[in-house]
Design an enzyme around this catalytic site. Structure first.
Site, PDB file in Angstrom:
ATOM      1  N   HIS A 223       0.880  -1.191   0.000  1.00 51.21           N
ATOM      2  CA  HIS A 223       0.000   0.000   0.000  1.00 51.21           C
ATOM      3  C   HIS A 223       0.911   1.233   0.000  1.00 51.21           C
ATOM      4  CE1 HIS A 223      -3.497   2.373   0.607  1.00 51.21           C
ATOM      5  NE2 HIS A 223      -3.841   2.055   1.853  1.00 51.21           N
ATOM      6  N   HIS A 262      -2.100  -2.366  -9.871  1.00 53.91           N
ATOM      7  CA  HIS A 262      -3.127  -1.794  -8.999  1.00 53.91           C
ATOM      8  C   HIS A 262      -4.283  -2.768  -8.858  1.00 53.91           C
ATOM      9  CE1 HIS A 262      -5.936   1.143  -7.300  1.00 53.91           C
ATOM     10  NE2 HIS A 262      -4.830   1.768  -6.925  1.00 53.91           N
ATOM     11  N   ASP A 313       2.555   5.734  -6.776  1.00 54.04           N
ATOM     12  CA  ASP A 313       3.756   5.658  -5.930  1.00 54.04           C
ATOM     13  C   ASP A 313       5.057   5.687  -6.721  1.00 54.04           C
ATOM     14  OD1 ASP A 313       2.595   5.545  -3.380  1.00 54.04           O
ATOM     15  OD2 ASP A 313       1.914   3.515  -3.816  1.00 54.04           O
TER      16      ASP A 313
HETATM   17  N1  COA Z   1       5.489  -6.425 -10.042  1.00 51.55           N
HETATM   18  C1  COA Z   1       5.532  -7.607 -10.657  1.00 51.55           C
HETATM   19  N2  COA Z   1       4.443  -8.350 -10.878  1.00 51.55           N
HETATM   20  C2  COA Z   1       3.265  -7.859 -10.488  1.00 51.55           C
HETATM   21  C3  COA Z   1       3.153  -6.618  -9.847  1.00 51.55           C
HETATM   22  C4  COA Z   1       4.325  -5.891  -9.641  1.00 51.55           C
HETATM   23  N3  COA Z   1       4.273  -4.697  -9.051  1.00 51.55           N
HETATM   24  N4  COA Z   1       1.858  -6.372  -9.574  1.00 51.55           N
HETATM   25  C5  COA Z   1       1.183  -7.431 -10.012  1.00 51.55           C
HETATM   26  N5  COA Z   1       2.023  -8.344 -10.549  1.00 51.55           N
HETATM   27  C6  COA Z   1       1.683  -9.606 -11.139  1.00 51.55           C
HETATM   28  C7  COA Z   1       1.525 -10.648 -10.038  1.00 51.55           C
HETATM   29  O1  COA Z   1       2.731 -11.286  -9.734  1.00 51.55           O
HETATM   30  C8  COA Z   1       0.507 -11.571 -10.657  1.00 51.55           C
HETATM   31  O2  COA Z   1       1.158 -12.371 -11.600  1.00 51.55           O
HETATM   32  P1  COA Z   1       0.765 -13.913 -11.767  1.00 51.55           P
HETATM   33  O3  COA Z   1      -0.665 -13.899 -12.189  1.00 51.55           O
HETATM   34  O4  COA Z   1       1.724 -14.410 -12.778  1.00 51.55           O
HETATM   35  O5  COA Z   1       0.949 -14.513 -10.405  1.00 51.55           O
HETATM   36  C9  COA Z   1      -0.397 -10.626 -11.414  1.00 51.55           C
HETATM   37  O6  COA Z   1       0.391  -9.501 -11.746  1.00 51.55           O
HETATM   38  C10 COA Z   1      -1.607 -10.193 -10.602  1.00 51.55           C
HETATM   39  O7  COA Z   1      -1.123  -9.608  -9.404  1.00 51.55           O
HETATM   40  P2  COA Z   1      -1.841  -9.627  -8.011  1.00 51.55           P
HETATM   41  O8  COA Z   1      -0.820  -9.389  -6.942  1.00 51.55           O
HETATM   42  O9  COA Z   1      -2.714 -10.820  -7.835  1.00 51.55           O
HETATM   43  O10 COA Z   1      -2.787  -8.403  -8.164  1.00 51.55           O
HETATM   44  P3  COA Z   1      -3.480  -7.649  -6.992  1.00 51.55           P
HETATM   45  O11 COA Z   1      -4.725  -7.099  -7.508  1.00 51.55           O
HETATM   46  O12 COA Z   1      -3.581  -8.457  -5.757  1.00 51.55           O
HETATM   47  O13 COA Z   1      -2.339  -6.592  -6.719  1.00 51.55           O
HETATM   48  C11 COA Z   1      -1.134  -4.835  -5.994  1.00 51.55           C
HETATM   49  C12 COA Z   1      -2.435  -5.263  -6.635  1.00 51.55           C
HETATM   50  C13 COA Z   1      -1.105  -3.317  -5.934  1.00 51.55           C
HETATM   51  C14 COA Z   1      -1.061  -5.392  -4.551  1.00 51.55           C
HETATM   52  C15 COA Z   1       0.063  -5.373  -6.818  1.00 51.55           C
HETATM   53  O14 COA Z   1       0.004  -4.868  -8.130  1.00 51.55           O
HETATM   54  C16 COA Z   1       1.371  -5.028  -6.164  1.00 51.55           C
HETATM   55  O15 COA Z   1       1.812  -5.734  -5.237  1.00 51.55           O
HETATM   56  N6  COA Z   1       2.038  -3.947  -6.628  1.00 51.55           N
HETATM   57  C17 COA Z   1       3.278  -3.512  -6.005  1.00 51.55           C
HETATM   58  C18 COA Z   1       2.979  -2.716  -4.732  1.00 51.55           C
HETATM   59  C19 COA Z   1       2.440  -1.345  -5.026  1.00 51.55           C
HETATM   60  O16 COA Z   1       2.919  -0.653  -5.900  1.00 51.55           O
HETATM   61  N7  COA Z   1       1.447  -0.960  -4.238  1.00 51.55           N
HETATM   62  C20 COA Z   1       0.832   0.348  -4.351  1.00 51.55           C
HETATM   63  C21 COA Z   1      -0.523   0.234  -4.936  1.00 51.55           C
HETATM   64  S1  COA Z   1      -1.209   1.821  -5.283  1.00 51.55           S
END
Ligand code: COA
Length: 377
Positions: A223, A262, A313
Site C-alpha cells: 500500500h 493496482h 507511488d
Molecule cells: N510487479 C511484478 N508483478 C506484479 C506486480 C508488480 N508490481 N503487480 C502485479 N504483478 C503480477 C503478479 O505477480 C501476478 O502475476 P501472476 O498472475 O503471474 O501470479 C499478477 O500480476 C496479478 O497480481 P496480483 O498481486 O494478484 O494483483 P493484486 O490485484 O492483488 O495486486 C497490488 C495489486 C497493488 C497489490 C500489486 O500490483 C502489487 O503488489 N504492486 C506492487 C505494490 C504497489 O505498488 N502498491 C501500491 C498500490 S497503489
C-alpha cells in the site's frame, strides 16, 4: 441476522462493501473524482488545503472560507510540550511511520475526542500538525536541534513541510510539486487503509484510534510503503540500460516491482502521468536527474514484459527525491495527505453506521473431544 451469500474473495476484490459520496475511482485509468471533481482539474487548479476542505466539509471553499481554513490550520501547528518530550524519547532510528503512529496516539491522550475536541477539530488539527510532529522528531535526532517551527510564514502544508525539513524558504516549483502530490494522495475510495479506518469507525471507536489503524495499514509495502520501495529500487541503477537489465532479472525471479500494478485500475493510474510530469520537470534542476531516465526505463520494461503500468507511488518517489526529501519520509507524506480522505470517511461512516463484521469459511479440524492435559503429547 446473517445475510446468506456464496461470494468469497480473499482480497475482497470486486465486492462492494458500502456506499460513499466522497470519491469515484473508475477502473480503466479514468474517472477518479473527489466529490464529483476530476482529479486533473483538482491537480491543475486547486491547492491541497482546498481539496482537504472539499473532502472534509463537502464543498469547495469560497476565497474567504479558504483563507479562514488556512489561518485555522496555521494556528493548529503547535505541539504540546508532553508530545515534544515524547518525540525526543522515540529512538532516532525509528521509522517515521512509527513516529507518526505513536504521535497521533499520544495526541489522543492529550486532546481526547470530546465536546471540546470534536471530530472536525481533530481532523483539522491532525492535518495541521503532522508535519510538526514528524519534523520535530527528525530535526531533534538528526541535527540535534529543537525546532519551534510553528511560526514559519508558509501558508500551505506543502511549504510548511519543506521549510521545516530544509530550514529555509522552499523553491516555488518544489512547493507546488509537493502540493500537487498531496492532492493526488488525498483520497482513493475503499483502499486498504480507508477500509481499515471505516472498520474501526464502525465499532464506535474514537477518532485517534481510527487514524492509528489507518496509519498501520498504510505502512505496508503493498500500500503506501510502495513509494519508499520504488525509490530504493530506482536508486540501484546509474543508467537506463542498467535498469532494463536489472529489472528483467528481478522479473525472471518473480520479484514484485513496487510502484506498479493496482487492484482496481486495469489499464493505467490516472494520477501517474500528473506526478510523472512533475518528476521530469524537477529532474532538470536535480544533481541526480538521471534517475528520471532510469525510472522511464523501468516503466518500459514493466509494460513490455508484464503489461503493468506505474501507479501513483512510482513517480512520486523521484518527484519527492528531487524535492530533497529523504526516502523514509515518503510514506508519512502520504499520511499527511490521506488524513483528509480518512477523516471524510470517518464522518461518512459515522453518519450511517453499521458494524462491519464479515464472515469466514471455516477450514480447521472437525469438532473433537477435549483431551485431559496428562494425555496430550
Ligand atoms: N510487479 C511484478 N508483478 C506484479 C506486480 C508488480 N508490481 N503487480 C502485479 N504483478 C503480477 C503478479 O505477480 C501476478 O502475476 P501472476 O498472475 O503471474 O501470479 C499478477 O500480476 C496479478 O497480481 P496480483 O498481486 O494478484 O494483483 P493484486 O490485484 O492483488 O495486486 C497490488 C495489486 C497493488 C497489490 C500489486 O500490483 C502489487 O503488489 N504492486 C506492487 C505494490 C504497489 O505498488 N502498491 C501500491 C498500490 S497503489
Amino acid at each position: 441476522m446473517t445475510v446468506e451469500t456464496s461470494v468469497k474473495s480473499r482480497g475482497l476484490e470486486g465486492i462492494v462493501v458500502g456506499e460513499t459520496a466522497i470519491s469515484t475511482v473508475g477502473k480503466e485509468g479514468v474517472g477518479l473524482t473527489y466529490r464529483g471533481y476530476d482529479i486533473h482539474d483538482l491537480a491543475n487548479k486547486s491547492s491541497f488545503e482546498e481539496v482537504a476542505y472539499l473532502l472534509i466539509y463537502g464543498t469547495l471553499p469560497t476565497l474567504q472560507q479558504l483563507q479562514n481554513y488556512r489561518d485555522k490550520l496555521i494556528k493548529l501547528r503547535r505541539l504540546p510540550n508532553e508530545l515534544k518530550s515524547m518525540l525526543e524519547m522515540i529512538p532516532g532510528g525509528a521509522h517515521p511511520m512509527e513516529v507518526l503512529r505513536t504521535s497521533v496516539s499520544m495526541l489522543g491522550t492529550l486532546e481526547t475526542e470530546s465536546a471540546q475536541y470534536t471530530g472536525y477539530n481533530i481532523a483539522d488539527r491532525l492535518i495541521a500538525c503532522t508535519p510538526s510532529m514528524l519534523l520535530y522528531w527528525y530535526q531533534f535526532h538528526k541535527n540535534n536541534i529543537r525546532i519551534e517551527p510553528w511560526n514559519t510564514e508558509e501558508q500551505t502544508i506543502a511549504g510548511y513541510f519543506l521549510h521545516l525539513l530544509h530550514g529555509k524558504k522552499p523553491d516555488d516549483e518544489m512547493r507546488r510539486c509537493l502540493d500537487v502530490s498531496l492532492i493526488l494522495y488525498a483520497e482513493h475510495e475503499f483502499n486498504a487503509s480507508t477500509f481499515a479506518a471505516r472498520v474501526t469507525t464502525s465499532t464506535e471507536s474514537d477518532f485517534y484510534s481510527v487514524i492509528v489503524s489507518a496509519i498501520g495499514t498504510l505502512r505496508g509495502a503493498l500500500h503506501g510503503g510502495a513509494n519508499e520501495e520504488a525509490m530504493r529500487l530506482i536508486s540501484l541503477f546509474k543508467t537506463p540500460e542498467q535498469a532494463t537489465v536489472g529489472v528483467k532479472e528481478m522479473l525472471a525471479k518473480k520479484a514484485k516491482i513496487m510502484g506498479f500494478g493496482h487492484r482496481v485500475y486495469k489499464k493505467s493510474d490516472p494520477r501517474s502521468d500528473i506526478i510523472k510530469a512533475w518528476s521530469e520537470k524537477l529532474s532538470h534542476q536535480a544533481r541526480d536527474g538521471y534517475l528520471f531516465n532510469v525510472s522511464e526505463a523501468i516503466e518500459k520494461v514493466m509494460w513490455d514484459e508484464k503489461k503493468l503500468f506505474p501507479n501513483l507511488d512510482f513517480y512520486s518517489a523521484t518527484a519527492y527525491h528531487f524535492c530533497g526529501i529523504p526516502t523514509p519520509l515518503f510514506t508519512p507524506l502520504f499520511v499527511m495527505a490521506r488524513l483528509s480522505g480518512w477523516s471524510a470517511h470517518i464522518f461518512e461512516q459515522r453518519a450511517n453506521n453499521r458494524l462491519i463484521r464479515p464472515e469466514a469459511e471455516y477450514i480447521g479440524p472437525a469438532p473433537r473431544a477435549y483431551p485431559p492435559i496428562e494425555t496430550r503429547g
